[in-house]
Write an enzyme that holds these catalytic residues in place. Structure first.
Site, PDB file in Angstrom:
ATOM      1  N   THR A  47       0.823  -1.210   0.000  1.00  0.00           N
ATOM      2  CA  THR A  47       0.000   0.000   0.000  1.00  0.00           C
ATOM      3  C   THR A  47       0.854   1.257   0.000  1.00  0.00           C
ATOM      4  OG1 THR A  47      -0.109  -0.028   2.415  1.00  0.00           O
ATOM      5  CG2 THR A  47      -1.887  -1.131   1.239  1.00  0.00           C
ATOM      6  N   ASP A 189       9.425   0.936   4.967  1.00  0.00           N
ATOM      7  CA  ASP A 189      10.548   0.332   5.691  1.00  0.00           C
ATOM      8  C   ASP A 189      11.425   1.391   6.344  1.00  0.00           C
ATOM      9  OD1 ASP A 189       9.493  -1.941   4.616  1.00  0.00           O
ATOM     10  OD2 ASP A 189      11.097  -2.260   3.159  1.00  0.00           O
TER      11      ASP A 189
END
Length: 399
Positions: A47, A189
């Site tokens: 997403t 991340d």
């Protein structure tokens, strides 16, 4: 069958490991040692590059970077995980397509900082890490973020001390990964590595970069998050990840939206969007992204309400969507999910980019060993390489 537990290091131990490598290879002391965590995403997969929502936590497993600045533009790199020894690169030679392998994630950060106008020179760096490599737990962002906060410190940039500055560092780490390392990832991340908070999950809005820290204490509910490294190694630079991203971008163009996130707030709804698409692959990709963004919202609502045991249902739905609509699961990931559920897990799903890597399972705290043994036995019965295991707790960001 014995269980291979992937242990994390105490911060002082990890720092000394990296500093020891530095002293051995460079015959001098580093200016300091910095570290950044891997991450596991609770929900909200694929997403981030669609302007959506995701919900990662930082892992206790970290990458450590011992660093000393130089008076020239050379970067000398060594790693305890790299047997080929010393690598030397001139920062003037760093450019898209010019650097291969793990060193690209390091010098890419320096390159991105320079591109943003920061005065970054050469440096010596020694790396050691307990973040499992190739496990879908963001070892690359842990490496980038550890180097980013190290360079911020030794070159006196002053970014690390505020969330605004950390947001800038995260964006530059994304640029390093996209343009120098050649992996077309989104920003989840790096945000987790730099902006997470111990004890909380990080609700990241990838449309505007805003975050909310959501309390995430499974132990208080007698639950645990079991992470299984399938050791079916994945790579985000092999074209499959890029193909999914390209399909989403093509669908957005057809639908006349900047990002697929806009569909979630469009009163015409998902069915309108799917009816406008002629490409069946794009239909499946869009359906996953839109429903996955909704699942993140529901997941956070359950955490806010203290209904933590119910998040397992959303994890199950997420895995089915990733497996069937986004087509990024694999035999090993499905085996973990199916076995964990059969052994009593409240929910399970793949996590990370897919095509290998890791899966997570929500289990009763006193059932961790039993579920882990069930998964290990299933892998042995299938003739697969033994997986690795860890229990994830929401941990601290880069420091």
């Amino acid at each position: 069958m014995s269980i291979d537990w992937l242990e994390d290091w105490a911060p002082t131990d990890g720092a000394e490991r990296a500093a020891s490598v530095f002293r051995t290879r460079f015959d001098t002391e580093p200016e300091g040692t910095w570290s950044a965590p891997g991450r596991v995403n609770l929900i909200g997969e694929h997403t981030d590059y669609n302007g959506g929502l995701c919900l990662p936590i930082a892992l206790p497993h970290r990458t450590y970077a011992a660093v000393r600045r130089r008076d020239d533009d050379l970067v000398r790199l060594v790693s305890a995980q790299e047997p080929t020894g010393l690598r030397t690169i001139d920062l003037a030679d760093v450019a898209p397509g010019a650097v291969d392998g793990w060193v690209g994630y390091v010098v890419g950060v320096a390159w991105a900082l320079r591109q943003a106008g920061h005065a970054i020179g050469g440096f010596d760096v020694a790396i050691d890490s307990c973040v499992p490599y190739g496990a879908g737990l963001s070892s690359s962002a842990a490496l980038e973020a550890s180097v980013a906060v190290a360079l911020d410190a030794v070159f006196g940039l002053g970014l690390e001390g505020s969330d605004e500055g950390r947001t800038t560092l995260a964006a530059l780490c994304v640029r390093a990964e996209n343009e120098i390392a050649g992996a077309p990832t989104g920003g989840m991340d790096q945000a987790a590595a730099l902006r997470a908070r111990e004890g909380d999950a990080l609700l990241l809005d990838c449309l505007d970069g805003s975050v909310r820290h959501v309390p995430f204490d499974l132990a208080a509910h007698d639950l645990a998050l079991l992470v299984v490294d399938t050791r079916a190694e994945h790579a985000l630079v092999d074209g499959q990840y890029a193909a999914r991203r390209a399909a989403c971008e093509a669908a957005a163009a057809t639908l006349g939206v900047e990002t697929l996130r806009e569909i979630n707030s469009d009163p015409r709804g998902l069915e309108w969007a799917l009816d406008k698409l002629d490409d069946e692959d794009q239909v499946r990709r869009v359906r996953h992204v839109v429903t996955e963004i909704d699942r993140v919202t529901w997941f956070v609502a359950l955490l806010d309400a203290g209904e933590v045991s119910l998040i397992g249902t959303l994890m199950n739905q997420s895995h089915a969507s990733l497996r069937d609509d986004y087509e990024v699961s694999c035999r090993e990931l499905d085996l973990v999910v199916d076995t964990a559920r059969a052994a009593g897990a409240l929910g399970a799903r793949m996590t990370g980019g897919g095509f290998g890597g890791s899966a997570i399972a929500l289990v009763a705290a006193d059932e961790v060993d039993r579920v882990a043994h069930a998964v290990a036995d299933a892998f042995a019965d299938a003739g697969l390489r033994a997986p690795g295991f860890l229990v994830a707790t929401a941990s601290a960001p880069a420091s």
